[in-house]
Design a protein around this motif. Structure first.
Motif, PDB file in Angstrom:
ATOM      1  N   LYS A  79     -48.410 -10.984  80.807  1.00 27.56           N
ATOM      2  CA  LYS A  79     -48.699 -11.919  82.295  1.00 27.56           C
ATOM      3  C   LYS A  79     -47.722 -12.550  82.220  1.00 27.56           C
ATOM      4  N   PRO A  80     -48.191 -13.803  81.228  1.00 30.64           N
ATOM      5  CA  PRO A  80     -46.848 -14.961  81.834  1.00 30.64           C
ATOM      6  C   PRO A  80     -45.604 -14.809  81.664  1.00 30.64           C
ATOM      7  N   LEU A  81     -44.952 -14.078  81.029  1.00 32.78           N
ATOM      8  CA  LEU A  81     -43.757 -13.869  80.632  1.00 32.78           C
ATOM      9  C   LEU A  81     -43.031 -12.960  82.333  1.00 32.78           C
ATOM     10  N   VAL A  82     -44.442 -12.213  82.929  1.00 35.17           N
ATOM     11  CA  VAL A  82     -44.140 -11.992  83.691  1.00 35.17           C
ATOM     12  C   VAL A  82     -43.678 -12.463  85.773  1.00 35.17           C
ATOM     13  N   ASP A  83     -44.857 -13.179  85.121  1.00 39.06           N
ATOM     14  CA  ASP A  83     -45.073 -14.319  86.072  1.00 39.06           C
ATOM     15  C   ASP A  83     -44.641 -15.620  86.263  1.00 39.06           C
ATOM     16  N   ALA A  84     -43.903 -15.961  84.631  1.00 43.29           N
ATOM     17  CA  ALA A  84     -42.922 -17.285  84.638  1.00 43.29           C
ATOM     18  C   ALA A  84     -41.281 -16.525  85.505  1.00 43.29           C
ATOM     19  N   GLY A  85     -41.302 -15.662  84.995  1.00 40.67           N
ATOM     20  CA  GLY A  85     -40.190 -15.210  85.352  1.00 40.67           C
ATOM     21  C   GLY A  85     -39.317 -14.758  86.514  1.00 40.67           C
ATOM     22  N   ALA A  86     -40.899 -14.407  87.191  1.00 42.33           N
ATOM     23  CA  ALA A  86     -40.709 -14.075  88.572  1.00 42.33           C
ATOM     24  C   ALA A  86     -40.007 -15.536  89.667  1.00 42.33           C
ATOM     25  N   VAL A 143     -59.098 -10.222  80.722  1.00 38.61           N
ATOM     26  CA  VAL A 143     -59.163  -9.141  80.404  1.00 38.61           C
ATOM     27  C   VAL A 143     -58.472  -8.482  82.643  1.00 38.61           C
ATOM     28  N   ALA A 144     -58.506  -9.404  83.406  1.00 37.40           N
ATOM     29  CA  ALA A 144     -57.671  -8.622  84.124  1.00 37.40           C
ATOM     30  C   ALA A 144     -56.043  -9.130  83.516  1.00 37.40           C
ATOM     31  N   ALA A 145     -55.425 -10.260  82.761  1.00 38.06           N
ATOM     32  CA  ALA A 145     -54.447 -10.739  82.364  1.00 38.06           C
ATOM     33  C   ALA A 145     -53.876  -9.658  81.739  1.00 38.06           C
ATOM     34  N   ASN A 146     -55.211  -8.483  80.869  1.00 34.57           N
ATOM     35  CA  ASN A 146     -54.440  -7.844  79.768  1.00 34.57           C
ATOM     36  C   ASN A 146     -55.053  -6.403  80.590  1.00 34.57           C
ATOM     37  N   ALA A 147     -54.946  -5.725  81.759  1.00 40.16           N
ATOM     38  CA  ALA A 147     -55.745  -4.587  82.235  1.00 40.16           C
ATOM     39  C   ALA A 147     -54.509  -3.569  81.878  1.00 40.16           C
ATOM     40  N   ARG A 183     -66.395   1.932  87.170  1.00 35.30           N
ATOM     41  CA  ARG A 183     -66.407   0.894  88.296  1.00 35.30           C
ATOM     42  C   ARG A 183     -65.315  -0.692  87.272  1.00 35.30           C
ATOM     43  N   MET A 184     -65.326  -1.062  85.982  1.00 33.73           N
ATOM     44  CA  MET A 184     -64.233  -1.982  85.361  1.00 33.73           C
ATOM     45  C   MET A 184     -63.086  -1.351  85.231  1.00 33.73           C
ATOM     46  N   LEU A 185     -62.526  -0.066  85.289  1.00 42.65           N
ATOM     47  CA  LEU A 185     -60.973   0.301  85.565  1.00 42.65           C
ATOM     48  C   LEU A 185     -60.966   0.180  86.961  1.00 42.65           C
ATOM     49  N   ILE A 186     -61.295   0.479  87.844  1.00 41.10           N
ATOM     50  CA  ILE A 186     -60.826   0.230  88.950  1.00 41.10           C
ATOM     51  C   ILE A 186     -60.851  -0.928  89.322  1.00 41.10           C
ATOM     52  N   ALA A 187     -61.838  -2.160  88.676  1.00 41.11           N
ATOM     53  CA  ALA A 187     -61.482  -3.855  89.001  1.00 41.11           C
ATOM     54  C   ALA A 187     -60.429  -4.304  88.344  1.00 41.11           C
ATOM     55  N   ASP A 199     -55.262  -5.617  92.919  1.00 35.66           N
ATOM     56  CA  ASP A 199     -54.925  -6.727  92.672  1.00 35.66           C
ATOM     57  C   ASP A 199     -55.989  -8.039  92.642  1.00 35.66           C
ATOM     58  N   ASP A 200     -57.176  -7.110  93.488  1.00 37.05           N
ATOM     59  CA  ASP A 200     -58.327  -8.386  93.844  1.00 37.05           C
ATOM     60  C   ASP A 200     -59.506  -8.355  92.820  1.00 37.05           C
ATOM     61  N   GLY A 201     -58.986  -7.652  91.849  1.00 37.53           N
ATOM     62  CA  GLY A 201     -60.371  -6.895  91.187  1.00 37.53           C
ATOM     63  C   GLY A 201     -61.553  -7.897  90.250  1.00 37.53           C
ATOM     64  N   SER A 202     -60.559  -9.304  90.488  1.00 42.50           N
ATOM     65  CA  SER A 202     -61.593 -10.581  89.792  1.00 42.50           C
ATOM     66  C   SER A 202     -63.280 -10.446  90.105  1.00 42.50           C
ATOM     67  N   GLY A 203     -63.543 -10.167  91.555  1.00 39.10           N
ATOM     68  CA  GLY A 203     -64.381 -10.515  91.631  1.00 39.10           C
ATOM     69  C   GLY A 203     -66.382  -9.446  91.353  1.00 39.10           C
ATOM     70  N   ASP A 204     -64.827  -8.001  90.755  1.00 36.54           N
ATOM     71  CA  ASP A 204     -66.086  -6.821  90.189  1.00 36.54           C
ATOM     72  C   ASP A 204     -65.982  -7.236  88.793  1.00 36.54           C
ATOM     73  N   ILE A 205     -65.183  -7.399  88.057  1.00 37.73           N
ATOM     74  CA  ILE A 205     -65.041  -8.221  87.485  1.00 37.73           C
ATOM     75  C   ILE A 205     -65.808  -8.649  86.574  1.00 37.73           C
TER      76      ILE A 205
END
Lengths: 355, 355
Positions: A95-102, A227-231, B247-251, B255-261
Motif C-alpha cells: 500500500k505505501p508503494l501504491v500510495d507514494a507512487g500516486a 489490517v485495512a492496508a493489507n486487505a 462483516r470483516m470481509l465486507i469491511a 473504501d470506508d470500512g475502517s469504522g466497522d473494522i
C-alpha cells in the motif's frame, strides 16, 4: 558495510522512530528528528534519540509514521531531498508503494522495510536503544531499486541490531498476513464471543483461552490501519478460513461428520508445528518438565537457581495458573539431553517434578 | 464432608482416571481400577493408582473413558450397581446425559462432573496424584439428583484437591464451548492456514502467532470427540464467528470500512480483558516490567533471585524469543506497588530494565 555515515532523518518519533534514533545514536550516527507533533519530537530529543535541528541533506530518511500516512510522507520526503534513500517501517509494504507512487513518478530512492519489533507501549518515551536487538527486520526492495540503495537500508537495520530478511513486497505482505494479521483477527474474533459471557462461564477459563485471546488486546485503531492496508492478502486468507469454518459447521451438523472434523484439526496440528519457536527452531525440539510451585516471593528464584545448578539452560517456560488456589505449575523447556540431570537435581532439592 | 468412604471404582485408567486413583490414594480411599484395556489397568495399578481386584459395591463410580463412550459406560455402571453414585469426567455434559438416558430410565444416581485439568501427555503412566491440586472441577447436577449425591461428588472432587464450581448441564456446555472448545477451533483454523506457507514466510513469526496456534497442537482424535459432543453450543458460537468474519470481509472490501473494522477489534479487546488471569483476577491488574536477558544457563536464576531480593512476587512471566540471536527478553508481571522497587533493585544489579 560502513556505507552508513548519516545523517539519518527519522520522520515520526513514536516508539519505533525514537528507538531507531536511540539505536543509531549508540554508534554515533547523527539523527535528525522530525514529527508533525512538536511535543513528540521534543520528547524524543530529550531521551537522546537525536536532534530536532540538523541541517543539510540526510543520507537516509526513515518514515516511521502511522500506517495511514506512510505513502504520503514517503512521497513528501522524496520531494524534499535529492539523493537521500528513503525507507519506511510500516507493517504492510504494497500500500505505501501504491500510495507514494500516486504522488511521485520516481520511487527508485524508496526501499521499503519492516522492523518486526514493538511493544504494548507506544510513544517516544517508550523508545529503547535495544528494541531491535535480535529482531527480524524485513527489507522489501522493488524493481526500480539500485542494489546500493537496498544495501544501505540493510546496513541501517543491522546497525540498529536487527537481523535482516529480504522478501518481495508481495511476499512480505502475504507473510505478515499469515503470521501476524490473520492470527490477530482470529484472536479478536474469538475474544469477541466473550463480551457477553456470564462471569460464571469465564471462571472456567484456562491457559488455552488466555493464549488465544492475548493479542486481541492490541490497540484497535493501529490494528485497523494495519489490517485495512493489507486487505487483499487478508481477504484471501479470511475466505479460506470461512471455507474451513463452513466445513466445520457442516461436519458438526452431520451424524457422520467426525472424519471431516478430524481432518480440519489435523490440518491445524500440521500448521501449528511449523511455527518456529526460539531461535527459529521448531518448538518440538525441546523437552518439557513440569514443576509445582507455591505462590510466594522467591520461589521462582529458588527454582531457577536449582535448575541452573543442574547445568540445564531453560529454553522457554510457562506458568500455568490455577484460578482460586495459591499453587502454580511451571513448565520448563530444556534440551532433551538435559532432562535427566534436571529432574534429578530438582527432585533432590525438594521440588515436585513431572516429566 | 467426610461422607466419602470408598471404595471408588474408576472406569477408564488413562491420564484422568489414573490421576484420580493416585489423588484418592493419598487420603487412603480404596480405589478399584477397571479398564477395557487390561494393559492400561495393569499399568495404573503398578503406579499405585489403585487395585484391579476390589470386591463389593463401590460407593462412587468415576467414568473416565473417551468422550464417545461416556454415556454407554455410565448406563452400564448404573446397571451394575444398586446404590453407587456414578459420575463422569467428560468435557461435555449434555451428550452423556442424553446417551445414558437412552439406555436407562433412572439417572438419579448419575451426577455429571468435569475436572478442568489435563496435560499434553496421556495414558496411565502420565497420571499424577496432584493433577487436580488447585484445578477447577465443575459439578453439573440435573433435576433428578438428590442433594446428597451431588454433595458426595463435590467431596470426591475436593478430596482430589480441586476447587468445585456448580453449573447446570446446559450452562457448563456453553461455558466450555466459549472458553475452551471455540478457542481450540479458532486456533486450529488459524494454524491450518500455515500448512502450505513457504518457510520464508514462517521466518517472520513472532510471539503472537505462537500463542494463537499453540493449542491447535492438541490430539485431533480426542478433540474431534469433544467438539462433536458439544456440537449444539459450538454451532451457535461458530455461526456468530461467521457473522463477524463476513462483516470483516465486507469491511475490508470497502473504501470506508475502517469504522466497522475498529468496532470488531474493539469487541475483541473488550472480550480479551474479561478472561481471568492468575487466581481469577483480570490480567490487567498487574504491571509489567521488561528485562533483557542473555541466553546462558543461570541467567534466569540470577534474574529471579534479584527480583526476589526486591520483595516483588512475580505473578506471571513470559519469555519473548528473538529468532536468530542469543538474547531474549523476559516480561515480569508484578503488583503495581512492587514496580518501583523492582526496577530499582534490578537496575542496581546490572539488568537492562524497561517499564
Amino acid at each position: 558495510m560502513n556505507n552508513l555515515k548519516g545523517p539519518v532523518r527519522v520522520v515520526g518519533t513514536g516508539l519505533i522512530g525514537a528507538s531507531i534514533g536511540l539505536a543509531l545514536g549508540r554508534l554515533g550516527v547523527t539523527v535528525h528528528l522530525v514529527d508533525a507533533d512538536a511535543e513528540s519530537a521534543l520528547m524524543a530529543e530529550r531521551i537522546g534519540a537525536g536532534s530536532r535541528d540538523v541541517a543539510g541533506e540526510p543520507q537516509v530518511v526513515v518514515v516511521a509514521v502511522p500506517p495511514d500516512h506512510v505513502g504520503a510522507v514517503i512521497a513528501a520526503q522524496l520531494a524534499a531531498t535529492t539523493s537521500a534513500i528513503v525507507t519506511d517501517t510500516g507493517s504492510v509494504k504494497s500500500k505505501p508503494l501504491v500510495d507514494a507512487g500516486a504522488l511521485t513518478d520516481d520511487l527508485s530512492r524508496y526501499v521499503g522495510s519492516h522492523p518486526m519489533a514493538g511493544s504494548e507501549r507506544s510513544g517516544p518515551l517508550a523508545g529503547r536503544a535495544d528494541l531491535f536487538d535480535g529482531a527480524t527486520w524485513a527489507i522489501t526492495p522493488h524493481e526500480g531499486n539500485r542494489p546500493e540503495a537496498v544495501e544501505l537500508i540493510r546496513e541501517l537495520a543491522e546497525t540498529c541490531g536487527a537481523r535482516t530478511v529480504e522478501l518481495s513486497v508481495q511476499d512480505h505482505d502475504l507473510a505478515v498476513a499469515r503470521v501476524s494479521h490473520l492470527p490477530h483477527l482470529m484472536s479478536a474474533l474469538a475474544a469477541g464471543t466473550l463480551v457477553d459471557a456470564p462471569a460464571s462461564h469465564l471462571e472456567l477459563s484456562g491457559q488455552g483461552v488466555r493464549d488465544v485471546t492475548r493479542i486481541a488486546g492490541g490497540d484497535p485503531r493501529l490494528w485497523t490501519q494495519i489490517v485495512a492496508a493489507n486487505a487483499p492478502a487478508l481477504t484471501t486468507l479470511l475466505e479460506r478460513i470461512r471455507g474451513d469454518l463452513d466445513r466445520m459447521l457442516i461436519a458438526l451438523g452431520k451424524d457422520d461428520g467426525s472424519g471431516d472434523i478430524t481432518n480440519l484439526l489435523m490440518n491445524g496440528v500440521t500448521g501449528a508445528v511449523r511455527v518456529p519457536g526460539k531461535h527459529g527452531a521448531p518448538h518440538t525440539d525441546d523437552a518439557t518438565v513440569l514443576v509445582n510451585i507455591p505462590d510466594r516471593p522467591g520461589q521462582l528464584a529458588k527454582l531457577f537457581a536449582d535448575a541452573a545448578a543442574s547445568g540445564a539452560n531453560v529454553e522457554d517456560l510457562r506458568i500455568d495458573h490455577s484460578p482460586g488456589l495459591a499453587i502454580g505449575q511451571v513448565e520448563l523447556a530444556v534440551k532433551p539431553a538435559s532432562v535427566d540431570q534436571l529432574v534429578k537435581v530438582l527432585t533432590e532439592r525438594g521440588w515436585v517434578v513431572h516429566r
